[in-house]
Design a protein around this motif. Sequence first.
Motif, PDB file in Angstrom:
ATOM      1  N   THR A  77       0.713  -0.886  -0.026  1.00  8.27           N
ATOM      2  CA  THR A  77      -0.358  -0.096  -0.044  1.00  8.27           C
ATOM      3  C   THR A  77       0.874   1.395   0.113  1.00  8.27           C
ATOM      4  O   THR A  77       0.449   2.261  -0.985  1.00  8.27           O
ATOM      5  N   LYS A  78       2.001   1.635   1.137  1.00  8.22           N
ATOM      6  CA  LYS A  78       2.966   2.403   0.804  1.00  8.22           C
ATOM      7  C   LYS A  78       3.822   2.662   0.106  1.00  8.22           C
ATOM      8  O   LYS A  78       4.034   3.941  -0.605  1.00  8.22           O
ATOM      9  N   ASN A  79       3.855   1.581  -0.728  1.00 11.04           N
ATOM     10  CA  ASN A  79       5.033   1.164  -1.996  1.00 11.04           C
ATOM     11  C   ASN A  79       4.525   0.413  -3.384  1.00 11.04           C
ATOM     12  O   ASN A  79       4.759  -0.361  -3.508  1.00 11.04           O
ATOM     13  N   PRO A  80       2.825   1.370  -4.214  1.00 11.01           N
ATOM     14  CA  PRO A  80       2.120   0.465  -5.078  1.00 11.01           C
ATOM     15  C   PRO A  80       2.928   0.084  -5.789  1.00 11.01           C
ATOM     16  O   PRO A  80       2.517  -0.680  -7.309  1.00 11.01           O
ATOM     17  N   ASP A  81       4.257   0.619  -6.425  1.00  9.64           N
ATOM     18  CA  ASP A  81       4.756  -0.059  -7.698  1.00  9.64           C
ATOM     19  C   ASP A  81       5.963  -0.108  -7.954  1.00  9.64           C
ATOM     20  O   ASP A  81       6.672  -0.861  -8.152  1.00  9.64           O
ATOM     21  N   LYS A  82       6.819  -1.077  -6.625  1.00  7.04           N
ATOM     22  CA  LYS A  82       7.270  -1.405  -6.116  1.00  7.04           C
ATOM     23  C   LYS A  82       7.613  -3.049  -6.055  1.00  7.04           C
ATOM     24  O   LYS A  82       7.245  -3.240  -4.457  1.00  7.04           O
ATOM     25  N   TYR A  83       8.275  -3.504  -6.779  1.00  6.35           N
ATOM     26  CA  TYR A  83       7.351  -5.028  -6.914  1.00  6.35           C
ATOM     27  C   TYR A  83       8.977  -5.981  -6.915  1.00  6.35           C
ATOM     28  O   TYR A  83       9.440  -5.896  -6.460  1.00  6.35           O
ATOM     29  N   PRO A  84       8.253  -6.978  -5.848  1.00  7.27           N
ATOM     30  CA  PRO A  84       9.520  -7.853  -5.040  1.00  7.27           C
ATOM     31  C   PRO A  84      10.323  -8.084  -5.775  1.00  7.27           C
ATOM     32  O   PRO A  84       9.242  -9.358  -7.551  1.00  7.27           O
ATOM     33  N   THR A  85      11.148  -8.881  -6.376  1.00  6.64           N
ATOM     34  CA  THR A  85      11.657 -10.014  -6.543  1.00  6.64           C
ATOM     35  C   THR A  85      12.626 -11.318  -4.995  1.00  6.64           C
ATOM     36  O   THR A  85      13.090 -10.312  -4.597  1.00  6.64           O
ATOM     37  N   ILE A  86      13.548 -12.167  -5.741  1.00  9.04           N
ATOM     38  CA  ILE A  86      13.724 -12.873  -4.246  1.00  9.04           C
ATOM     39  C   ILE A  86      15.014 -12.103  -3.866  1.00  9.04           C
ATOM     40  O   ILE A  86      15.208 -11.548  -2.475  1.00  9.04           O
ATOM     41  N   ASP A  87      15.938 -11.343  -4.893  1.00  8.52           N
ATOM     42  CA  ASP A  87      17.149 -10.871  -4.479  1.00  8.52           C
ATOM     43  C   ASP A  87      16.858  -9.855  -3.740  1.00  8.52           C
ATOM     44  O   ASP A  87      17.020  -9.374  -2.969  1.00  8.52           O
ATOM     45  N   LEU A  88      15.843  -9.343  -4.060  1.00 10.57           N
ATOM     46  CA  LEU A  88      15.364  -7.838  -3.358  1.00 10.57           C
ATOM     47  C   LEU A  88      15.164  -7.810  -1.355  1.00 10.57           C
ATOM     48  O   LEU A  88      15.118  -7.561  -1.129  1.00 10.57           O
ATOM     49  N   LEU A  89      14.425  -9.145  -1.725  1.00 12.26           N
ATOM     50  CA  LEU A  89      13.517  -9.287  -0.418  1.00 12.26           C
ATOM     51  C   LEU A  89      14.605 -10.312   0.271  1.00 12.26           C
ATOM     52  O   LEU A  89      14.591 -10.417   1.787  1.00 12.26           O
ATOM     53  N   LEU A  90      15.580 -10.915  -0.394  1.00  9.24           N
ATOM     54  CA  LEU A  90      16.334 -11.465   0.602  1.00  9.24           C
ATOM     55  C   LEU A  90      17.748 -10.197   1.081  1.00  9.24           C
ATOM     56  O   LEU A  90      17.781 -10.432   2.387  1.00  9.24           O
ATOM     57  N   LYS A  91      17.606  -9.112   0.654  1.00 12.47           N
ATOM     58  CA  LYS A  91      18.240  -7.769   0.792  1.00 12.47           C
ATOM     59  C   LYS A  91      17.357  -7.201   1.713  1.00 12.47           C
ATOM     60  O   LYS A  91      18.346  -6.767   2.998  1.00 12.47           O
ATOM     61  N   ASP A  92      16.103  -6.867   2.044  1.00 13.64           N
ATOM     62  CA  ASP A  92      15.218  -6.572   2.402  1.00 13.64           C
ATOM     63  C   ASP A  92      15.540  -8.104   4.297  1.00 13.64           C
ATOM     64  O   ASP A  92      15.081  -6.654   4.952  1.00 13.64           O
ATOM     65  N   LEU A  93      15.259  -8.356   4.010  1.00 20.43           N
ATOM     66  CA  LEU A  93      14.935  -9.903   5.379  1.00 20.43           C
ATOM     67  C   LEU A  93      16.345  -9.540   5.660  1.00 20.43           C
ATOM     68  O   LEU A  93      16.504  -9.226   7.226  1.00 20.43           O
ATOM     69  N   TYR A  94      17.465  -9.392   4.892  1.00 15.87           N
ATOM     70  CA  TYR A  94      18.822  -9.754   5.648  1.00 15.87           C
ATOM     71  C   TYR A  94      19.141  -8.015   6.778  1.00 15.87           C
ATOM     72  O   TYR A  94      19.656  -7.334   7.997  1.00 15.87           O
ATOM     73  N   ASP A  95      18.794  -6.758   6.292  1.00 19.79           N
ATOM     74  CA  ASP A  95      18.492  -5.525   5.951  1.00 19.79           C
ATOM     75  C   ASP A  95      17.647  -5.570   7.841  1.00 19.79           C
ATOM     76  O   ASP A  95      17.532  -4.839   8.739  1.00 19.79           O
ATOM     77  N   ILE A  96      15.847  -6.490   8.069  1.00 14.68           N
ATOM     78  CA  ILE A  96      15.829  -5.827   9.113  1.00 14.68           C
ATOM     79  C   ILE A  96      16.032  -6.937   9.819  1.00 14.68           C
ATOM     80  O   ILE A  96      16.059  -6.213  11.294  1.00 14.68           O
ATOM     81  N   VAL A  97      17.179  -7.898   9.583  1.00 15.86           N
ATOM     82  CA  VAL A  97      17.497  -8.539  10.982  1.00 15.86           C
ATOM     83  C   VAL A  97      18.048  -7.940  11.347  1.00 15.86           C
ATOM     84  O   VAL A  97      18.367  -7.409  12.582  1.00 15.86           O
ATOM     85  N   HIS A  98      18.729  -6.680  10.637  1.00 18.39           N
ATOM     86  CA  HIS A  98      19.944  -6.306  12.078  1.00 18.39           C
ATOM     87  C   HIS A  98      19.749  -4.914  11.901  1.00 18.39           C
ATOM     88  O   HIS A  98      20.237  -4.861  13.305  1.00 18.39           O
ATOM     89  N   TYR A  99      18.194  -4.600  11.055  1.00 18.75           N
ATOM     90  CA  TYR A  99      17.746  -3.480  12.016  1.00 18.75           C
ATOM     91  C   TYR A  99      17.098  -4.104  13.670  1.00 18.75           C
ATOM     92  O   TYR A  99      16.668  -3.446  14.387  1.00 18.75           O
ATOM     93  N   LEU A 100      16.513  -4.777  13.522  1.00 19.17           N
ATOM     94  CA  LEU A 100      15.852  -5.502  14.939  1.00 19.17           C
ATOM     95  C   LEU A 100      17.147  -6.032  15.791  1.00 19.17           C
ATOM     96  O   LEU A 100      16.733  -5.794  17.066  1.00 19.17           O
ATOM     97  N   LYS A 101      17.817  -6.826  15.555  1.00 18.00           N
ATOM     98  CA  LYS A 101      19.017  -6.989  16.652  1.00 18.00           C
ATOM     99  C   LYS A 101      19.816  -5.576  16.642  1.00 18.00           C
ATOM    100  O   LYS A 101      20.558  -6.074  18.524  1.00 18.00           O
ATOM    101  N   LYS A 102      19.912  -4.734  16.842  1.00 15.96           N
ATOM    102  CA  LYS A 102      20.059  -3.296  16.923  1.00 15.96           C
ATOM    103  C   LYS A 102      19.416  -2.921  17.746  1.00 15.96           C
ATOM    104  O   LYS A 102      19.447  -2.294  19.837  1.00 15.96           O
ATOM    105  N   LYS A 103      17.173  -3.006  17.105  1.00 21.12           N
ATOM    106  CA  LYS A 103      17.161  -2.423  18.278  1.00 21.12           C
ATOM    107  C   LYS A 103      16.611  -3.095  19.700  1.00 21.12           C
ATOM    108  O   LYS A 103      16.654  -2.554  20.113  1.00 21.12           O
ATOM    109  N   TYR A 104      16.741  -4.539  19.210  1.00 18.50           N
ATOM    110  CA  TYR A 104      16.482  -5.055  20.603  1.00 18.50           C
ATOM    111  C   TYR A 104      17.689  -6.485  21.540  1.00 18.50           C
ATOM    112  O   TYR A 104      17.899  -6.592  22.331  1.00 18.50           O
ATOM    113  N   ASN A 105      19.409  -5.515  21.239  1.00 18.52           N
ATOM    114  CA  ASN A 105      20.035  -5.341  21.998  1.00 18.52           C
ATOM    115  C   ASN A 105      20.579  -6.533  21.307  1.00 18.52           C
ATOM    116  O   ASN A 105      21.303  -8.128  22.704  1.00 18.52           O
TER     117      ASN A 105
END
Length: 321
Positions: A77-105
């Motif tokens: 909904t926020k990004n209606p024209d940003k469609y995923p590929t597996i490479d994009l999702l793996l990069k998204d997931l990697y960055d989110i994991v690092h964000y969560l590790k930092k947020k929750y120590n």
Amino acid sequence: MRKKLNKLIYVEEYVYINGIEQFLFHNGTSYDNPVMLYLHGGPGSAESLFTEGFQGKWEDLYTVIHWDQRGAGKTLTKNPDKYPTIDLLLKDLYDIVHYLKKKYNKNRVILLGHSWGSVLGSTFIKKYPEEVSYYIGVGQVVSMLDNERVGYEKVKELISKKNDIKSLKKLEDIGEYPDKEYSEEWLKKCLKLRKLQEKYKLAASMDLSISLIAFKSPIFKLSDIIALMKAFKSNGKLVEFLVNFNLKLETNKYEIPIFYIMGGNDWQTPYSEAEDYFNKIEAPLKKYYLIPNAGHMTMLDQPNLFFEALQDIAERHKGEN
């Protein structure tokens, strides 16, 4: 809409990840608990709206974060024209994991992948095992083509036993299935088969009870329905990747503990296929859980038994988080 619950950890947020704002939904009871990132199915079927149907007890064990993936739910909904590929999702997931590790120590997170999420999760842990404490596969996809073949034969068996002439005609109209290569015709056949599987309770169905859970969610918006309707269009490249996905063609060695939780009535991602593969897995720790009287939405079908499996997993793995 339900009132927002009074929890220690209750956060709805958009985080700028890999070039776009992506939606995360955090719930928990203690900052000391390990962090679990839930990878939803589809592709394109965000499950953040269903947390009230199964997740309450989980939060005694984990801080649970739902991520609406690129091309799904509130992120779409926020990004209606940003469609995923597996490479994009793996990069998204990697960055989110690092964000969560930092947020929750935390040093690592736990990944739970459901259905399509099990494809993304299994791919990620092979590439980045050092980021994950352990992996839980639910409705685990091992080979999409093998799943479809087994699911087709099962529904054919039940239709024949019932002498359901109308459904048998629909099955015959599908013809040879599954085709070995992805195409629009492949997808059309798959959707027709799902309708028959839903009729015989062999696949997930968006029935009234499940719909009500979503509608009563404190984060539900009408735009979530629109996002779900756009899921096929926005996730075409991922569907093609999913059709060709086959863990049997890769090494069965994993560097982290692996747990599968499967539904005994799941013929959308047949439990028998997952079990056969699981028995061949080499991992530091592993266990397979089969939940009776549960289908593809295992955690919604048998929430108490599912939680007991999670309790057992948490007890077996008290390592670094």
